[in-house]
Scaffold this motif. Structure first.
Motif, PDB file in Angstrom:
ATOM      1  N   VAL A  30     -51.860 -19.234  24.371  1.00  0.00           N
ATOM      2  CA  VAL A  30     -50.994 -18.295  23.815  1.00  0.00           C
ATOM      3  C   VAL A  30     -51.601 -16.916  23.285  1.00  0.00           C
ATOM      4  O   VAL A  30     -50.860 -15.782  23.433  1.00  0.00           O
ATOM      5  N   GLN A  31     -52.776 -17.365  22.777  1.00  0.00           N
ATOM      6  CA  GLN A  31     -53.467 -15.858  22.185  1.00  0.00           C
ATOM      7  C   GLN A  31     -53.708 -14.941  23.612  1.00  0.00           C
ATOM      8  O   GLN A  31     -53.560 -13.794  23.623  1.00  0.00           O
ATOM      9  N   ARG A  32     -54.009 -15.865  24.581  1.00  0.00           N
ATOM     10  CA  ARG A  32     -54.486 -14.854  25.862  1.00  0.00           C
ATOM     11  C   ARG A  32     -53.232 -14.209  26.417  1.00  0.00           C
ATOM     12  O   ARG A  32     -53.243 -13.067  26.746  1.00  0.00           O
ATOM     13  N   GLN A  33     -52.084 -14.877  26.401  1.00  0.00           N
ATOM     14  CA  GLN A  33     -50.656 -14.244  26.783  1.00  0.00           C
ATOM     15  C   GLN A  33     -50.440 -13.030  25.887  1.00  0.00           C
ATOM     16  O   GLN A  33     -49.847 -12.096  26.281  1.00  0.00           O
ATOM     17  N   MET A  34     -50.686 -13.368  24.662  1.00  0.00           N
ATOM     18  CA  MET A  34     -50.327 -12.134  23.418  1.00  0.00           C
ATOM     19  C   MET A  34     -50.918 -11.022  24.000  1.00  0.00           C
ATOM     20  O   MET A  34     -50.702  -9.682  23.874  1.00  0.00           O
ATOM     21  N   CYS A  35     -52.519 -11.139  24.145  1.00  0.00           N
ATOM     22  CA  CYS A  35     -53.392 -10.283  24.344  1.00  0.00           C
ATOM     23  C   CYS A  35     -52.867  -9.372  25.585  1.00  0.00           C
ATOM     24  O   CYS A  35     -53.071  -8.126  26.070  1.00  0.00           O
ATOM     25  N   GLN A  36     -52.432 -10.261  26.642  1.00  0.00           N
ATOM     26  CA  GLN A  36     -52.046  -9.573  27.876  1.00  0.00           C
ATOM     27  C   GLN A  36     -50.972  -8.919  27.634  1.00  0.00           C
ATOM     28  O   GLN A  36     -50.853  -7.640  28.014  1.00  0.00           O
ATOM     29  N   ALA A  37     -49.987  -9.219  26.928  1.00  0.00           N
ATOM     30  CA  ALA A  37     -48.627  -8.418  26.622  1.00  0.00           C
ATOM     31  C   ALA A  37     -49.178  -7.060  26.008  1.00  0.00           C
ATOM     32  O   ALA A  37     -48.526  -6.064  26.369  1.00  0.00           O
ATOM     33  N   MET A  38     -49.960  -7.098  25.054  1.00  0.00           N
ATOM     34  CA  MET A  38     -50.226  -5.997  24.116  1.00  0.00           C
ATOM     35  C   MET A  38     -51.194  -4.984  25.370  1.00  0.00           C
ATOM     36  O   MET A  38     -50.826  -3.840  25.133  1.00  0.00           O
ATOM     37  N   THR A  39     -51.862  -5.516  26.081  1.00  0.00           N
ATOM     38  CA  THR A  39     -52.459  -4.570  26.943  1.00  0.00           C
ATOM     39  C   THR A  39     -51.417  -3.889  27.989  1.00  0.00           C
ATOM     40  O   THR A  39     -51.457  -2.592  28.319  1.00  0.00           O
ATOM     41  N   LEU A  40     -50.531  -4.708  28.604  1.00  0.00           N
ATOM     42  CA  LEU A  40     -49.363  -4.235  29.329  1.00  0.00           C
ATOM     43  C   LEU A  40     -48.683  -2.937  28.494  1.00  0.00           C
ATOM     44  O   LEU A  40     -48.379  -2.002  29.068  1.00  0.00           O
ATOM     45  N   VAL A  41     -48.368  -3.369  27.105  1.00  0.00           N
ATOM     46  CA  VAL A  41     -47.426  -2.398  26.573  1.00  0.00           C
ATOM     47  C   VAL A  41     -48.381  -1.028  26.196  1.00  0.00           C
ATOM     48  O   VAL A  41     -47.917   0.115  26.231  1.00  0.00           O
ATOM     49  N   ASP A  42     -49.670  -1.014  25.831  1.00  0.00           N
ATOM     50  CA  ASP A  42     -50.748  -0.037  25.267  1.00  0.00           C
ATOM     51  C   ASP A  42     -50.890   0.740  26.474  1.00  0.00           C
ATOM     52  O   ASP A  42     -51.285   2.026  26.414  1.00  0.00           O
ATOM     53  N   ASP A  43     -51.264  -0.070  27.700  1.00  0.00           N
ATOM     54  CA  ASP A  43     -52.076   0.705  28.915  1.00  0.00           C
ATOM     55  C   ASP A  43     -51.120   0.738  29.918  1.00  0.00           C
ATOM     56  O   ASP A  43     -51.861   1.550  30.970  1.00  0.00           O
ATOM     57  N   TYR A  44     -50.505  -0.092  30.361  1.00  0.00           N
ATOM     58  CA  TYR A  44     -49.764   0.173  31.631  1.00  0.00           C
ATOM     59  C   TYR A  44     -48.032   0.019  31.482  1.00  0.00           C
ATOM     60  O   TYR A  44     -47.382  -0.886  31.709  1.00  0.00           O
ATOM     61  N   PRO A  45     -47.436   1.295  30.755  1.00  0.00           N
ATOM     62  CA  PRO A  45     -46.128   1.138  30.383  1.00  0.00           C
ATOM     63  C   PRO A  45     -45.273   1.182  31.712  1.00  0.00           C
ATOM     64  O   PRO A  45     -44.278   0.678  31.818  1.00  0.00           O
ATOM     65  N   ALA A  46     -45.745   2.070  32.741  1.00  0.00           N
ATOM     66  CA  ALA A  46     -44.798   1.874  34.167  1.00  0.00           C
ATOM     67  C   ALA A  46     -45.011   0.563  34.538  1.00  0.00           C
ATOM     68  O   ALA A  46     -43.716   0.166  35.207  1.00  0.00           O
ATOM     69  N   THR A  47     -45.914  -0.266  34.550  1.00  0.00           N
ATOM     70  CA  THR A  47     -45.946  -1.438  35.249  1.00  0.00           C
ATOM     71  C   THR A  47     -44.791  -2.391  34.334  1.00  0.00           C
ATOM     72  O   THR A  47     -44.194  -3.093  34.907  1.00  0.00           O
ATOM     73  N   LEU A  48     -45.060  -2.372  33.062  1.00  0.00           N
ATOM     74  CA  LEU A  48     -44.074  -3.003  32.167  1.00  0.00           C
ATOM     75  C   LEU A  48     -42.700  -2.688  32.221  1.00  0.00           C
ATOM     76  O   LEU A  48     -41.865  -3.574  32.704  1.00  0.00           O
ATOM     77  N   ALA A  49     -42.509  -1.447  32.566  1.00  0.00           N
ATOM     78  CA  ALA A  49     -40.982  -1.030  32.804  1.00  0.00           C
ATOM     79  C   ALA A  49     -40.679  -1.743  34.105  1.00  0.00           C
ATOM     80  O   ALA A  49     -39.243  -2.014  34.196  1.00  0.00           O
ATOM     81  N   ALA A  50     -41.466  -1.547  35.275  1.00  0.00           N
ATOM     82  CA  ALA A  50     -41.224  -2.192  36.553  1.00  0.00           C
ATOM     83  C   ALA A  50     -40.887  -3.657  36.453  1.00  0.00           C
ATOM     84  O   ALA A  50     -39.799  -4.172  36.969  1.00  0.00           O
ATOM     85  N   TRP A  51     -41.656  -4.332  35.643  1.00  0.00           N
ATOM     86  CA  TRP A  51     -41.433  -5.779  35.290  1.00  0.00           C
ATOM     87  C   TRP A  51     -39.992  -6.231  34.989  1.00  0.00           C
ATOM     88  O   TRP A  51     -39.279  -6.809  35.163  1.00  0.00           O
ATOM     89  N   GLU A  52     -39.799  -5.277  33.794  1.00  0.00           N
ATOM     90  CA  GLU A  52     -38.326  -5.436  33.037  1.00  0.00           C
ATOM     91  C   GLU A  52     -37.244  -5.129  33.733  1.00  0.00           C
ATOM     92  O   GLU A  52     -36.491  -5.958  33.739  1.00  0.00           O
ATOM     93  N   ALA A  53     -37.488  -4.142  34.890  1.00  0.00           N
ATOM     94  CA  ALA A  53     -36.389  -3.812  35.610  1.00  0.00           C
ATOM     95  C   ALA A  53     -36.393  -4.711  36.905  1.00  0.00           C
ATOM     96  O   ALA A  53     -35.388  -4.765  37.703  1.00  0.00           O
ATOM     97  N   GLY A  54     -37.230  -5.773  37.023  1.00  0.00           N
ATOM     98  CA  GLY A  54     -37.123  -6.808  38.098  1.00  0.00           C
ATOM     99  C   GLY A  54     -37.908  -6.277  39.501  1.00  0.00           C
ATOM    100  O   GLY A  54     -37.543  -6.909  40.369  1.00  0.00           O
ATOM    101  N   ALA A  55     -38.256  -5.336  39.533  1.00  0.00           N
ATOM    102  CA  ALA A  55     -39.220  -4.535  40.598  1.00  0.00           C
ATOM    103  C   ALA A  55     -40.472  -5.188  40.891  1.00  0.00           C
ATOM    104  O   ALA A  55     -40.904  -5.077  42.008  1.00  0.00           O
ATOM    105  N   LEU A  56     -41.034  -5.622  39.904  1.00  0.00           N
ATOM    106  CA  LEU A  56     -42.251  -6.486  39.998  1.00  0.00           C
ATOM    107  C   LEU A  56     -42.274  -7.922  39.302  1.00  0.00           C
ATOM    108  O   LEU A  56     -41.238  -8.009  38.451  1.00  0.00           O
TER     109      LEU A  56
END
Length: 96
Positions: A30-56
């Protein structure tokens, strides 16, 4: 570590421990998953948005974050946008 950094780490561990217990997972997982989530939020906002939109998929997002981790911080925003554009229509393995 300074006191605020230690307190933040302890809070992260406590939350991870509670989530792990509720989901019957290991707290390290769970810690690893949380760190991965924080990395996406902080460093890869376009990737996160595409994932949330179902494109990735989640796998695409993890490939992008994994490959991008070797880049200097000032290059990550450009990489994020290029990676999302490149990911369209490709499997996570092919994207890698």
């Amino acid at each position: 570590q300074r006191a605020p950094a230690r307190a933040a780490q302890l809070a992260l561990r406590e939350v991870a421990s509670e989530l792990a217990a509720a989901e019957n997972l290991s707290d390290r997982s769970v810690q690893r998953q949380m760190c991965q989530a924080m990395t996406l939020v902080d460093d890869y906002p376009a990737t996160l948005a595409a994932w949330e939109a179902g494109a990735l998929t989640r796998a695409h997002a993890h490939v992008i974050a994994d490959i991008g981790s070797a880049l200097p911080p000032e290059k990550k925003a450009e990489f994020d946008l290029l990676a999302v554009a490149t990911a369209e229509g490709r499997s996570p393995a092919r994207l890698r």
